[in-house]
Design an enzyme around this catalytic site. Structure first.
Site, PDB file in Angstrom:
ATOM      1  N   GLU A  29       0.695  -1.160  -0.051  1.00 22.86           N
ATOM      2  CA  GLU A  29      -0.152  -0.063  -0.112  1.00 22.86           C
ATOM      3  C   GLU A  29       0.893   1.257  -0.060  1.00 22.86           C
ATOM      4  O   GLU A  29       1.874   1.404   1.081  1.00 22.86           O
ATOM      5  CB  GLU A  29      -1.092  -0.180   1.309  1.00 22.86           C
ATOM      6  CG  GLU A  29      -1.887  -1.234   1.322  1.00 22.86           C
ATOM      7  CD  GLU A  29      -2.286  -1.512   2.743  1.00 22.86           C
ATOM      8  OE1 GLU A  29      -3.176  -2.204   2.485  1.00 22.86           O
ATOM      9  OE2 GLU A  29      -2.139  -0.837   3.537  1.00 22.86           O
ATOM     10  N   GLU A  60      -4.868  -6.460   2.683  1.00 23.10           N
ATOM     11  CA  GLU A  60      -3.708  -7.134   3.071  1.00 23.10           C
ATOM     12  C   GLU A  60      -4.074  -8.612   2.534  1.00 23.10           C
ATOM     13  O   GLU A  60      -2.975  -9.032   2.073  1.00 23.10           O
ATOM     14  CB  GLU A  60      -3.264  -7.043   4.371  1.00 23.10           C
ATOM     15  CG  GLU A  60      -2.675  -6.014   4.849  1.00 23.10           C
ATOM     16  CD  GLU A  60      -3.900  -4.695   5.249  1.00 23.10           C
ATOM     17  OE1 GLU A  60      -3.503  -3.524   5.254  1.00 23.10           O
ATOM     18  OE2 GLU A  60      -4.958  -4.994   5.087  1.00 23.10           O
ATOM     19  N   GLN A  82       1.933  -2.462   6.051  1.00 22.13           N
ATOM     20  CA  GLN A  82       2.199  -1.040   6.689  1.00 22.13           C
ATOM     21  C   GLN A  82       2.492  -0.891   8.420  1.00 22.13           C
ATOM     22  O   GLN A  82       3.337  -0.342   8.519  1.00 22.13           O
ATOM     23  CB  GLN A  82       1.028   0.122   6.546  1.00 22.13           C
ATOM     24  CG  GLN A  82       0.975   0.386   5.192  1.00 22.13           C
ATOM     25  CD  GLN A  82       0.053   1.648   5.103  1.00 22.13           C
ATOM     26  OE1 GLN A  82      -0.897   1.651   5.857  1.00 22.13           O
ATOM     27  NE2 GLN A  82       0.126   2.451   3.811  1.00 22.13           N
ATOM     28  N   PHE A  83       1.570  -1.911   8.925  1.00 22.43           N
ATOM     29  CA  PHE A  83       2.087  -1.834  10.435  1.00 22.43           C
ATOM     30  C   PHE A  83       1.596  -3.457  10.685  1.00 22.43           C
ATOM     31  O   PHE A  83       0.879  -4.306  10.304  1.00 22.43           O
ATOM     32  CB  PHE A  83       1.100  -1.026  11.241  1.00 22.43           C
ATOM     33  CG  PHE A  83       1.700   0.376  11.088  1.00 22.43           C
ATOM     34  CD1 PHE A  83       2.400   1.011  12.041  1.00 22.43           C
ATOM     35  CD2 PHE A  83       0.997   1.416  10.186  1.00 22.43           C
ATOM     36  CE1 PHE A  83       2.919   2.253  11.871  1.00 22.43           C
ATOM     37  CE2 PHE A  83       1.444   2.658  10.065  1.00 22.43           C
ATOM     38  CZ  PHE A  83       2.194   3.212  10.948  1.00 22.43           C
ATOM     39  N   ASP A  84       2.417  -3.649  12.059  1.00 20.17           N
ATOM     40  CA  ASP A  84       2.297  -4.920  12.478  1.00 20.17           C
ATOM     41  C   ASP A  84       0.711  -5.584  12.427  1.00 20.17           C
ATOM     42  O   ASP A  84       0.404  -6.602  12.247  1.00 20.17           O
ATOM     43  CB  ASP A  84       2.928  -5.112  14.160  1.00 20.17           C
ATOM     44  CG  ASP A  84       2.788  -3.751  14.628  1.00 20.17           C
ATOM     45  OD1 ASP A  84       1.607  -3.557  14.993  1.00 20.17           O
ATOM     46  OD2 ASP A  84       3.925  -3.196  14.994  1.00 20.17           O
ATOM     47  N   PHE A  86      -1.777  -4.676  10.994  1.00 28.11           N
ATOM     48  CA  PHE A  86      -2.416  -4.969   9.826  1.00 28.11           C
ATOM     49  C   PHE A  86      -2.298  -6.274   9.057  1.00 28.11           C
ATOM     50  O   PHE A  86      -2.773  -6.495   7.988  1.00 28.11           O
ATOM     51  CB  PHE A  86      -2.036  -3.825   8.875  1.00 28.11           C
ATOM     52  CG  PHE A  86      -2.321  -2.336   9.372  1.00 28.11           C
ATOM     53  CD1 PHE A  86      -3.269  -2.363  10.647  1.00 28.11           C
ATOM     54  CD2 PHE A  86      -2.179  -1.554   8.629  1.00 28.11           C
ATOM     55  CE1 PHE A  86      -3.504  -0.930  10.746  1.00 28.11           C
ATOM     56  CE2 PHE A  86      -2.390  -0.391   9.049  1.00 28.11           C
ATOM     57  CZ  PHE A  86      -2.996   0.042  10.314  1.00 28.11           C
ATOM     58  N   PRO A  89      -5.882  -9.141   8.900  1.00 25.66           N
ATOM     59  CA  PRO A  89      -6.563  -9.332   7.567  1.00 25.66           C
ATOM     60  C   PRO A  89      -5.889 -10.324   6.661  1.00 25.66           C
ATOM     61  O   PRO A  89      -6.742 -10.913   5.843  1.00 25.66           O
ATOM     62  CB  PRO A  89      -6.865  -7.851   7.077  1.00 25.66           C
ATOM     63  CG  PRO A  89      -6.590  -7.265   8.028  1.00 25.66           C
ATOM     64  CD  PRO A  89      -5.580  -7.558   8.981  1.00 25.66           C
ATOM     65  N   HIS A 129      -0.502  -0.638  15.685  1.00 31.34           N
ATOM     66  CA  HIS A 129       0.635   0.136  15.212  1.00 31.34           C
ATOM     67  C   HIS A 129       2.003  -0.248  15.974  1.00 31.34           C
ATOM     68  O   HIS A 129       2.961   0.138  15.703  1.00 31.34           O
ATOM     69  CB  HIS A 129       0.337   1.751  15.161  1.00 31.34           C
ATOM     70  CG  HIS A 129      -0.999   1.945  14.215  1.00 31.34           C
ATOM     71  ND1 HIS A 129      -2.364   1.839  14.377  1.00 31.34           N
ATOM     72  CD2 HIS A 129      -0.770   2.656  12.968  1.00 31.34           C
ATOM     73  CE1 HIS A 129      -2.849   2.310  13.566  1.00 31.34           C
ATOM     74  NE2 HIS A 129      -2.004   2.987  12.571  1.00 31.34           N
TER      75      HIS A 129
END
Length: 334
Positions: A29, A60, A82-84, A86, A89, A129
Site C-alpha cells: 500500500e 492485505e 504497513q504496520f504489525d 495490519f 486481515p 500500530h
C-alpha cells in the site's frame, strides 16, 4: 562501507536485490509513488518502474494472495504490510496458504515470498500500530521468522530473506528505523541465520531480538558499572531458533534472562525458556526469567513506557537470576 539509517539500509537491500534479479517485485500500500508509510521503498518505483514496484489496494489479504500467485510463476515477491497489526486481515493467506504450499505440493512448489512488517512499540502509536505478533508466525510450520536489530542486519538479513526459497516473515523494529551505522553492502549470508553474541559476558546470559537488543545492551553497560558481566545474545532469527549458541552461553553462565515486547503468555520467551530447561537443566543456577510486555492490548502512547521492557526491568530480572534480591532480603533480616 557507507553510513546509513536502518530505513536507508532496507532501501539499499531492496535495490540491490532488484538490480541483481529481475524476478524480485515489490507489492504494498502506497509503496510506489509515496515510498511507503516509512519511506523504505522511496525512489524504487522511479528506478524500476510500476510493474515491479506495485501500489496495491488497501487489502492485505489480496496483497499476500497476489504474492502467492506471483511466486507460483517464478517471481520473488516482497510484500510490505504497513504496520504489525495490519497482518491480521491477511492471516488466512499467510497461515493457510503461504505457509502450506511447499508441503502441500510435496516440495514441487516453492514460495520465495518475503513479508516485511514494521513492528513493535516505542513510537507513540496506538494498538494495531505497535504490536509484536511474532509468536503467531513462529508457531506456524512452513514460515521463517526474522527480526533484525541492527542497521547492518537490516540490510544483510533482508537480502537473505529475499534469496530464500521459503516464505519469510520479516519483522523490522520501527523504533530503530532512524538509527545510523556503517554498513557493508554484501550478498546474503550463506546457510541458516545464526544468533550473534553482541556482548560477551560471564555472570548471566540475556537474550533478545529486534528492538529489545539495544535496550539489553544498555542494561549490560549499566550492569558493568556494578561489576556484573552480562552476555548479550541477539537471536536474529525467531524461527528457526539457533539454540546451539544459546545453550553454549547458558551452560557457561548458568543464568538466563529472556526479553521481548510481546506479552509473556505463549510468547517466544516461554518457548526459549522451555528449550533451555530441557537442554541445560543441570547447568542452571536459577530458573529462566522472562522480561516482557504485559498480557493486555497495546496501551495508549502515554502508558507504553510502562509496558515495554526497559533497562530497570531487565536489571531486576538479572538481579533475580543472580539471587541478589535474596541477598538483600537476608541482610535486611539480620
Amino acid at each position: 562501507m557507507s553510513r546509513s539509517s536502518m530505513i536507508q539500509a532496507l532501501n539499499s537491500s531492496l535495490r540491490d536485490a532488484m538490480s541483481q534479479d529481475d524476478k524480485v517485485v515489490l507489492l504494498g500500500e502506497d509503496i510506489g509513488t509515496l515510498g511507503g508509510v516509512f519511506r523504505v521503498t522511496a525512489g524504487l518505483k522511479d528506478e524500476f518502474g510500476a510493474e515491479r514496484v506495485i501500489d496495491t489496494p488497501l487489502a492485505e489479504s489480496g496483497i499476500v494472495g497476489a504474492a502467492i500467485g506471483l511466486a507460483y510463476r517464478g517471481y520473488r515477491p516482497v510484500v510490505e504490510i504497513q504496520f504489525d497489526g495490519f497482518t491480521y486481515p491477511a492471516f488466512d493467506q499467510l497461515v493457510s496458504q503461504l505457509a502450506k504450499m511447499h508441503y502441500r505440493s510435496r516440495g514441487r512448489v516453492k514460495m520465495p515470498v518475503t513479508v516485511r512488517i514494521p513492528y513493535g512499540g516505542g513510537i507513540g502509536s496506538p494498538e494495531h500500530h505497535s504490536e509484536s505478533p511474532e509468536a503467531y508466525f513462529a508457531h506456524t510450520a512452513g514460515l521463517r521468522v526474522y527480526a533484525p536489530s541492527s542497521v547492518q542486519d537490516a540490510y544483510s538479513m533482508l537480502r537473505h530473506a529475499i534469496a530464500s526459497d521459503d516464505p519469510v516473515i520479516f519483522f523490522e523494529p520501527k523504533r530503530r528505523y532512524h538509527e545510523s551505522a556503517q554498513i557493508e553492502r554484501e550478498a546474503a549470508e550463506p546457510g541458516p541465520l545464526k544468533a550473534k553474541i553482541v556482548r560477551p559476558g560471564q555472570d548471566a546470559t540475556v537474550i533478545g531480538y529486534g528492538p529489545t537488543v539495544y535496550t539489553i545492551t544498555e542494561a549490560a553497560q549499566a550492569a558493568e558499572d556494578e561489576g556484573i558481566s552480562l552476555e548479550v545474545i541477539d537471536l536474529r532469527s525467531v524461527d528457526p531458533l539457533d539454540m546451539d549458541t544459546v545453550v553454549q552461553s547458558v551452560k557457561h553462565t548458568g543464568k538466563v534472562v529472556i526479553v521481548h515486547e510481546a506479552g509473556p503468555t505463549a510468547g517466544m520467551g516461554a518457548e526459549i525458556a522451555t528449550q533451555i530447561t530441557e537442554r541445560c537443566f543441570d547447568y542452571l543456577e536459577h530458573a529462566p526469567v522472562r522480561v516482557t510486555g504485559f498480557d493486555i492490548p497495546y496501551p495508549p502512547s502515554r502508558l507504553e513506557k510502562h509496558h515495554l521492557p526497559d533497562l530497570d526491568r531487565i536489571l531486576t530480572g538479572v538481579d533475580t537470576v543472580m539471587r541478589r534480591n535474596e541477598s538483600a532480603h537476608q541482610v535486611s533480616a539480620l
